[in-house]
Design a protein around this motif. Sequence first.
Motif, PDB file in Angstrom:
ATOM      1  N   MET A 248     -28.285 -12.899  16.600  1.00  0.00           N
ATOM      2  CA  MET A 248     -29.553 -12.283  16.610  1.00  0.00           C
ATOM      3  C   MET A 248     -29.322 -10.569  16.793  1.00  0.00           C
ATOM      4  N   LYS A 249     -27.958 -10.360  17.271  1.00  0.00           N
ATOM      5  CA  LYS A 249     -27.849  -8.859  17.597  1.00  0.00           C
ATOM      6  C   LYS A 249     -27.404  -8.084  16.460  1.00  0.00           C
ATOM      7  N   PHE A 250     -26.993  -8.640  15.268  1.00  0.00           N
ATOM      8  CA  PHE A 250     -26.499  -7.687  14.227  1.00  0.00           C
ATOM      9  C   PHE A 250     -27.180  -8.088  12.910  1.00  0.00           C
ATOM     10  N   GLY A 251     -27.218  -7.275  11.805  1.00  0.00           N
ATOM     11  CA  GLY A 251     -27.256  -7.375  10.511  1.00  0.00           C
ATOM     12  C   GLY A 251     -28.897  -7.496  10.287  1.00  0.00           C
ATOM     13  N   ARG A 252     -29.263  -7.350   8.872  1.00  0.00           N
ATOM     14  CA  ARG A 252     -30.506  -7.648   8.201  1.00  0.00           C
ATOM     15  C   ARG A 252     -30.754  -9.192   8.314  1.00  0.00           C
ATOM     16  N   HIS A 253     -32.121  -9.622   8.799  1.00  0.00           N
ATOM     17  CA  HIS A 253     -32.235 -10.997   9.021  1.00  0.00           C
ATOM     18  C   HIS A 253     -33.213 -11.341   7.966  1.00  0.00           C
ATOM     19  N   PHE A 254     -33.189 -12.595   7.144  1.00  0.00           N
ATOM     20  CA  PHE A 254     -33.976 -13.023   6.358  1.00  0.00           C
ATOM     21  C   PHE A 254     -34.329 -14.580   6.606  1.00  0.00           C
ATOM     22  N   ARG A 255     -35.458 -15.192   6.340  1.00  0.00           N
ATOM     23  CA  ARG A 255     -35.944 -16.417   6.300  1.00  0.00           C
ATOM     24  C   ARG A 255     -36.236 -16.658   5.022  1.00  0.00           C
ATOM     25  N   LEU A 256     -35.385 -17.432   4.224  1.00  0.00           N
ATOM     26  CA  LEU A 256     -35.490 -17.791   3.016  1.00  0.00           C
ATOM     27  C   LEU A 256     -36.458 -18.971   2.666  1.00  0.00           C
ATOM     28  N   GLU A 257     -36.866 -19.142   1.323  1.00  0.00           N
ATOM     29  CA  GLU A 257     -37.991 -20.138   1.065  1.00  0.00           C
ATOM     30  C   GLU A 257     -37.794 -21.216   1.458  1.00  0.00           C
ATOM     31  N   ASP A 258     -36.625 -21.942   1.532  1.00  0.00           N
ATOM     32  CA  ASP A 258     -36.682 -23.226   2.138  1.00  0.00           C
ATOM     33  C   ASP A 258     -36.265 -23.401   3.411  1.00  0.00           C
ATOM     34  N   GLY A 259     -36.390 -22.372   4.162  1.00  0.00           N
ATOM     35  CA  GLY A 259     -36.202 -22.352   5.662  1.00  0.00           C
ATOM     36  C   GLY A 259     -34.743 -21.753   6.146  1.00  0.00           C
ATOM     37  N   ALA A 260     -33.843 -21.593   5.410  1.00  0.00           N
ATOM     38  CA  ALA A 260     -32.761 -21.205   5.844  1.00  0.00           C
ATOM     39  C   ALA A 260     -32.696 -19.705   6.435  1.00  0.00           C
ATOM     40  N   LYS A 261     -31.759 -19.374   7.328  1.00  0.00           N
ATOM     41  CA  LYS A 261     -31.450 -18.115   7.776  1.00  0.00           C
ATOM     42  C   LYS A 261     -30.500 -17.445   7.128  1.00  0.00           C
ATOM     43  N   LEU A 262     -30.741 -16.188   7.135  1.00  0.00           N
ATOM     44  CA  LEU A 262     -29.478 -15.449   6.296  1.00  0.00           C
ATOM     45  C   LEU A 262     -29.402 -14.215   7.132  1.00  0.00           C
TER      46      LEU A 262
ATOM     47  N   ASP B 133     -21.475 -23.342  14.832  1.00  0.00           N
ATOM     48  CA  ASP B 133     -21.404 -24.437  13.854  1.00  0.00           C
ATOM     49  C   ASP B 133     -22.780 -24.558  13.034  1.00  0.00           C
ATOM     50  N   LYS B 134     -23.902 -23.757  13.341  1.00  0.00           N
ATOM     51  CA  LYS B 134     -24.854 -23.784  12.717  1.00  0.00           C
ATOM     52  C   LYS B 134     -25.059 -22.952  11.474  1.00  0.00           C
ATOM     53  N   PHE B 135     -23.915 -22.104  11.160  1.00  0.00           N
ATOM     54  CA  PHE B 135     -23.837 -21.261  10.182  1.00  0.00           C
ATOM     55  C   PHE B 135     -22.580 -21.090   9.307  1.00  0.00           C
ATOM     56  N   ILE B 136     -22.803 -20.854   8.210  1.00  0.00           N
ATOM     57  CA  ILE B 136     -21.324 -20.711   7.257  1.00  0.00           C
ATOM     58  C   ILE B 136     -21.211 -19.406   6.926  1.00  0.00           C
ATOM     59  N   HIS B 137     -20.146 -18.835   6.659  1.00  0.00           N
ATOM     60  CA  HIS B 137     -19.860 -17.371   6.241  1.00  0.00           C
ATOM     61  C   HIS B 137     -19.693 -17.106   4.673  1.00  0.00           C
TER      62      HIS B 137
ATOM     63  N   LEU C  25     -24.042 -14.600   7.261  1.00  0.00           N
ATOM     64  CA  LEU C  25     -24.114 -15.824   7.911  1.00  0.00           C
ATOM     65  C   LEU C  25     -25.441 -16.619   7.075  1.00  0.00           C
ATOM     66  N   LEU C  26     -25.221 -17.682   7.000  1.00  0.00           N
ATOM     67  CA  LEU C  26     -26.309 -18.593   6.153  1.00  0.00           C
ATOM     68  C   LEU C  26     -26.433 -19.858   6.986  1.00  0.00           C
ATOM     69  N   SER C  27     -27.438 -20.389   7.217  1.00  0.00           N
ATOM     70  CA  SER C  27     -27.863 -21.796   7.904  1.00  0.00           C
ATOM     71  C   SER C  27     -26.849 -22.804   7.185  1.00  0.00           C
ATOM     72  N   LYS C  28     -26.223 -23.505   7.964  1.00  0.00           N
ATOM     73  CA  LYS C  28     -25.124 -24.620   7.595  1.00  0.00           C
ATOM     74  C   LYS C  28     -26.050 -25.709   6.661  1.00  0.00           C
ATOM     75  N   ASN C  29     -27.171 -25.772   6.915  1.00  0.00           N
ATOM     76  CA  ASN C  29     -27.965 -26.616   6.353  1.00  0.00           C
ATOM     77  C   ASN C  29     -28.941 -26.370   5.123  1.00  0.00           C
ATOM     78  N   ALA C  30     -28.484 -25.114   4.551  1.00  0.00           N
ATOM     79  CA  ALA C  30     -29.193 -24.445   3.655  1.00  0.00           C
ATOM     80  C   ALA C  30     -29.389 -25.066   2.373  1.00  0.00           C
ATOM     81  N   THR C  31     -30.378 -25.303   1.620  1.00  0.00           N
ATOM     82  CA  THR C  31     -30.538 -25.815   0.301  1.00  0.00           C
ATOM     83  C   THR C  31     -29.670 -25.045  -0.763  1.00  0.00           C
ATOM     84  N   GLN C  32     -29.463 -25.797  -1.917  1.00  0.00           N
ATOM     85  CA  GLN C  32     -28.824 -25.209  -2.998  1.00  0.00           C
ATOM     86  C   GLN C  32     -29.312 -23.803  -3.414  1.00  0.00           C
ATOM     87  N   GLU C  33     -30.730 -24.064  -3.212  1.00  0.00           N
ATOM     88  CA  GLU C  33     -31.722 -22.758  -3.689  1.00  0.00           C
ATOM     89  C   GLU C  33     -31.534 -21.738  -2.903  1.00  0.00           C
TER      90      GLU C  33
END
Length: 325
Positions: free
Chosen positions: A222-236, A254-258, A270-278
């Motif tokens: 939460m402390k760093f970077g620009r935060h996005f909530r993408l269309e299918d719900g993933a956090k970037l 382990d909730k995120f991939i690099h 960082l992107l939510s590990k369960n992000a859709t392909q879209e």
Amino acid sequence: MKAIALFSGGLDSTLAMKLIIDQGIEVLAININTGFGSTKDRLEHMQSMCKQVGAELKIIDIQSEFLQDVLFDPKHGYGKHFNPCIDCHAKMFAVAKRVMDAEGASFLISGEVMGQRPMSQNKDALQTVLNESNCDGLLLRPMSAKLLAPTIAEQNGWVDREKLEGISGRSRDRQLEMVKEIGLDDFESPGGGCLLTDENFAKKMVDFIKYDKFEVKDIPVMKFGRHFRLEDGAKLVVGRNKEENGYLQEIDNDKFIHIKTVGLPGPHALLSKNATQEDKDVASKIVLTYCKTNTDTEYKLNLDGVEVFSTPFESKEEIQKLNIL
């Protein structure tokens, strides 16, 4: 005689310790880490302040306890944003009392100034904190002591009340006089040290708990970077500069991939590990858009060991249409 000081690293808590140390009392300064204090490492500064006034410093980590007991269900509610100030202070005093008992100390001190903060340092709030933490009588506030009821330390003659202060309100005039009197160097200007009082940080917290359970390991995210909530719900989360990129690279959650660019200078993400392909596709395009790239060229990225190719958006204006937190 020994006292335990709740120490933020700020000027008021430093001066409060000095007032007690000057009366021949040993002071152990404890800095209680909730996880939301700052984005910068302040250890060196806190050590310097303690050294200048003659106090020992100890860091107490209560991140898990804070999340479990305080942050998401505060008895006394939130401040303007996501800050449960009264409940937070009560928790800190309760922790300090545990340390006091373990250390064989006789009383507690804090740098609070009556009226300095409208929600958490008015007279009623100061008393509420004492009641909730079971510290009534044990906690001495040297900076405003003459405006408050005498504590056990004063009643028993351990501390001379006449040598304490009676400061109230937001003016710093008396504090700056004391700085000159004792020759204190490199003190911090007053400011909001808690991230939970920041409007933008609060929005990120509200968004996070809407989609996921918040845990201690999520605090650094939460402390760093620009935060996005993408269309299918993933956090970037996309780093904004070299320093933030460095912090994000070190996060092990382990909730995120690099995500990082390959053969091209660019931000770490960082992107939510369960992000859709879209959402992965959109995340890749966002990362590349913050690089110096050509919009009609494909570039290579690494998504947690998987190499992909993508093009950036046509312009950063397209990013502004997304859900930026």
